[in-house]
Design a protein around this motif. Sequence first.
Motif, PDB file in Angstrom:
ATOM      1  N   VAL A  63       0.951  -1.280   0.085  1.00 28.86           N
ATOM      2  CA  VAL A  63       0.040  -0.048   0.082  1.00 28.86           C
ATOM      3  C   VAL A  63       0.930   1.201   0.020  1.00 28.86           C
ATOM      4  N   SER A  64       1.797   1.170   0.715  1.00 28.37           N
ATOM      5  CA  SER A  64       2.793   2.385   0.918  1.00 28.37           C
ATOM      6  C   SER A  64       3.542   2.634  -0.635  1.00 28.37           C
ATOM      7  N   MET A  65       4.096   1.683  -1.105  1.00 31.00           N
ATOM      8  CA  MET A  65       4.505   1.592  -2.322  1.00 31.00           C
ATOM      9  C   MET A  65       3.754   2.136  -3.651  1.00 31.00           C
ATOM     10  N   LEU A  66       2.370   1.936  -3.549  1.00 34.10           N
ATOM     11  CA  LEU A  66       1.363   2.197  -4.299  1.00 34.10           C
ATOM     12  C   LEU A  66       1.032   3.534  -4.198  1.00 34.10           C
ATOM     13  N   ALA A  67       0.867   4.001  -2.954  1.00 33.82           N
ATOM     14  CA  ALA A  67       0.640   5.448  -2.660  1.00 33.82           C
ATOM     15  C   ALA A  67       1.627   6.399  -3.056  1.00 33.82           C
ATOM     16  N   ILE A  68       2.933   5.916  -2.708  1.00 37.38           N
ATOM     17  CA  ILE A  68       3.937   6.825  -3.129  1.00 37.38           C
ATOM     18  C   ILE A  68       4.360   6.781  -4.707  1.00 37.38           C
ATOM     19  N   GLY A  69       4.353   5.632  -5.041  1.00 39.29           N
ATOM     20  CA  GLY A  69       4.284   5.592  -6.570  1.00 39.29           C
ATOM     21  C   GLY A  69       3.239   6.313  -7.539  1.00 39.29           C
ATOM     22  N   ARG A  70       2.058   6.536  -6.994  1.00 43.47           N
ATOM     23  CA  ARG A  70       0.820   7.206  -7.608  1.00 43.47           C
ATOM     24  C   ARG A  70       0.731   8.645  -7.335  1.00 43.47           C
ATOM     25  N   TYR A  71       0.890   8.900  -5.950  1.00 43.58           N
ATOM     26  CA  TYR A  71       0.770  10.104  -5.611  1.00 43.58           C
ATOM     27  C   TYR A  71       1.927  11.294  -5.407  1.00 43.58           C
ATOM     28  N   HIS A  72       2.952  10.295  -4.988  1.00 39.16           N
ATOM     29  CA  HIS A  72       4.408  11.128  -4.654  1.00 39.16           C
ATOM     30  C   HIS A  72       5.555  10.566  -5.453  1.00 39.16           C
ATOM     31  N   PRO A  73       5.408  10.540  -6.819  1.00 37.46           N
ATOM     32  CA  PRO A  73       6.529   9.948  -7.471  1.00 37.46           C
ATOM     33  C   PRO A  73       7.812  10.885  -7.414  1.00 37.46           C
ATOM     34  N   SER A  74       8.887  10.436  -7.087  1.00 41.06           N
ATOM     35  CA  SER A  74      10.341  11.135  -6.948  1.00 41.06           C
ATOM     36  C   SER A  74      11.404  10.239  -7.166  1.00 41.06           C
ATOM     37  N   GLY A  76      14.013   9.831  -5.394  1.00 37.49           N
ATOM     38  CA  GLY A  76      14.651   9.365  -4.196  1.00 37.49           C
ATOM     39  C   GLY A  76      13.644   9.645  -2.947  1.00 37.49           C
ATOM     40  N   TYR A  77      13.834   8.773  -1.941  1.00 37.82           N
ATOM     41  CA  TYR A  77      13.007   8.969  -0.689  1.00 37.82           C
ATOM     42  C   TYR A  77      14.043   8.677   0.196  1.00 37.82           C
ATOM     43  N   ALA A  78      13.577   9.007   1.584  1.00 37.96           N
ATOM     44  CA  ALA A  78      14.298   8.945   2.704  1.00 37.96           C
ATOM     45  C   ALA A  78      14.525   7.482   3.094  1.00 37.96           C
ATOM     46  N   PRO A  82      14.208   4.700  -5.419  1.00 34.44           N
ATOM     47  CA  PRO A  82      12.797   5.048  -6.045  1.00 34.44           C
ATOM     48  C   PRO A  82      12.418   3.896  -7.175  1.00 34.44           C
ATOM     49  N   LEU A  83      13.080   2.864  -7.330  1.00 31.45           N
ATOM     50  CA  LEU A  83      12.706   1.888  -8.462  1.00 31.45           C
ATOM     51  C   LEU A  83      11.190   1.431  -8.173  1.00 31.45           C
ATOM     52  N   ALA A  84      11.096   0.746  -6.922  1.00 31.12           N
ATOM     53  CA  ALA A  84       9.924   0.039  -6.328  1.00 31.12           C
ATOM     54  C   ALA A  84       8.729   0.901  -6.384  1.00 31.12           C
ATOM     55  N   PRO A  85       8.665   1.924  -5.740  1.00 33.79           N
ATOM     56  CA  PRO A  85       7.472   2.954  -5.902  1.00 33.79           C
ATOM     57  C   PRO A  85       7.062   3.405  -7.221  1.00 33.79           C
ATOM     58  N   MET A  86       8.041   3.709  -8.016  1.00 37.66           N
ATOM     59  CA  MET A  86       7.924   4.162  -9.514  1.00 37.66           C
ATOM     60  C   MET A  86       7.359   2.811 -10.337  1.00 37.66           C
ATOM     61  N   LEU A  87       7.661   1.475 -10.032  1.00 36.05           N
ATOM     62  CA  LEU A  87       7.228   0.453 -10.433  1.00 36.05           C
ATOM     63  C   LEU A  87       5.739   0.088 -10.017  1.00 36.05           C
ATOM     64  N   ALA A  88       5.260   0.059  -8.768  1.00 38.43           N
ATOM     65  CA  ALA A  88       4.070   0.043  -8.207  1.00 38.43           C
ATOM     66  C   ALA A  88       3.318   0.946  -8.723  1.00 38.43           C
ATOM     67  N   GLY A  89       3.728   2.323  -8.787  1.00 37.92           N
ATOM     68  CA  GLY A  89       2.950   3.406  -9.293  1.00 37.92           C
ATOM     69  C   GLY A  89       2.482   3.195 -10.845  1.00 37.92           C
ATOM     70  N   GLY A  90       3.370   2.590 -11.526  1.00 39.11           N
ATOM     71  CA  GLY A  90       3.058   2.340 -13.078  1.00 39.11           C
ATOM     72  C   GLY A  90       2.381   1.266 -13.177  1.00 39.11           C
ATOM     73  N   LEU A  91       2.383   0.561 -12.449  1.00 41.51           N
ATOM     74  CA  LEU A  91       1.431  -1.129 -12.390  1.00 41.51           C
ATOM     75  C   LEU A  91       0.029  -0.550 -12.120  1.00 41.51           C
TER      76      LEU A  91
END
Length: 192
Positions: A63-74, A76-78, A82-91
């Motif tokens: 859920v965290s990866m999907l939310a970050i990738g969908r609503y807050h793409p960047s 890098g994160y703390a 960035p690859l996992a959130p971007m991949l999750a957001g793209g999916l």
Amino acid sequence: WNGNALRDGIRGGTMREAVRTAEPPGERRKPESAQRPLTLIAGAFFAVHAVAGAFGGYWIDEVSMLAIGRYHPSWGYADQPPLAPMLAGGLEWAAPNAVLLPRLVAAALSTATVVLGALLAREFGGYRRTQVLAALAAATGIWVSLSAHWITPYAVEVPLWTLLTWLLVRWVRLDAAGRPNDRLLPVLGVVI
């Protein structure tokens, strides 16, 4: 000395003859690939984790990866690359609310770890049996098996590190002229 020659794989003669007839490092042939057993191991690994991923709802890290990738793409994160959130957001963009698609991608990434483990064993000179044992070790490894269900940073990091190691070993391997394969350096840079 002749007793040791058989143990060392040299069939008679002197040490000087054995050194003279040895192949240079760049001309060593890689062992044959254990394609059929590796296909079976990788296929079984993917099937088990695809079926396991088909059950249940989202896990909290998903859920965290999907939310970050969908609503807050960047870039890098703390707390993660960035690859996992971007991949999750793209999916999520490609198939909204599809729980199975990200899990199939995670299973495919973890299956790549199994195959790359066998290829790495082959690069080090391992024959078919060694390649099969390396694939089985990767397939039954706790971290690979646990992270193969969800699209999280852990599901992406292990195959990337294995790919990086395989590319590094291939780069260091000398060609027939005794030089490293510098064509792989841009690929190493992209993976890093």
